[in-house]
Design a protein around this motif. Structure first.
Motif, mmCIF file in Angstrom:
data_model
loop_
_atom_site.group_PDB
_atom_site.id
_atom_site.type_symbol
_atom_site.label_atom_id
_atom_site.label_comp_id
_atom_site.label_asym_id
_atom_site.label_seq_id
_atom_site.Cartn_x
_atom_site.Cartn_y
_atom_site.Cartn_z
ATOM 1 N N MET A 1 62.031 24.862 61.368
ATOM 2 C CA MET A 1 61.501 24.912 60.023
ATOM 3 C C MET A 1 62.255 23.910 59.142
ATOM 4 N N VAL A 2 61.533 23.210 58.327
ATOM 5 C CA VAL A 2 62.105 22.207 57.438
ATOM 6 C C VAL A 2 62.665 22.904 56.201
ATOM 7 N N THR A 3 63.906 22.607 55.888
ATOM 8 C CA THR A 3 64.512 23.135 54.671
ATOM 9 C C THR A 3 64.058 22.278 53.501
ATOM 10 N N ARG A 4 63.669 22.927 52.446
ATOM 11 C CA ARG A 4 63.228 22.204 51.252
ATOM 12 C C ARG A 4 64.159 22.546 50.107
ATOM 13 N N ARG A 5 64.349 21.590 49.229
ATOM 14 C CA ARG A 5 65.247 21.777 48.091
ATOM 15 C C ARG A 5 64.553 21.269 46.839
ATOM 16 N N ARG A 6 64.629 22.023 45.799
ATOM 17 C CA ARG A 6 64.040 21.617 44.520
ATOM 18 C C ARG A 6 64.927 20.543 43.896
ATOM 19 N N THR A 7 64.278 19.544 43.310
ATOM 20 C CA THR A 7 65.025 18.476 42.645
ATOM 21 C C THR A 7 64.271 18.044 41.394
ATOM 22 N N THR A 8 64.928 17.338 40.561
ATOM 23 C CA THR A 8 64.307 16.816 39.344
ATOM 24 C C THR A 8 64.249 15.303 39.447
#
Length: 71
Positions: A1-8
């Motif tokens: 599973m691909v880890t996703r991270r919120r960014t601005t």
């Protein structure tokens, strides 16, 4: 599973408007991910070209040594 991270990310208004208007199903994250993956491939292309040029020289040297086409 691909880890996703919120960014601005800060973008010019016109570019953001275009991305929002053309994002499939309105999914801006998917649109940006697709654009970044395409850029990642373009960035890697030069490294691949450099590697191929270097290995071509190696293949020619091996062909000289072994007297056959190893490329």
């Amino acid at each position: 599973m691909v880890t996703r991270r919120r960014t601005t990310v800060t973008l010019p208004d016109d570019l953001l408007a275009h991305a929002r208007a053309t994002a499939p199903g309105g999914n801006l994250s998917a649109y940006i991910e697709h654009a970044l993956r395409a850029q990642q491939l373009r960035d890697a292309a030069q490294a691949v070209r450099t590697w191929r040029e270097k290995t071509q020289d190696d293949a020619e040297e091996l062909a000289d040594i072994f007297g056959e086409d190893v490329a």
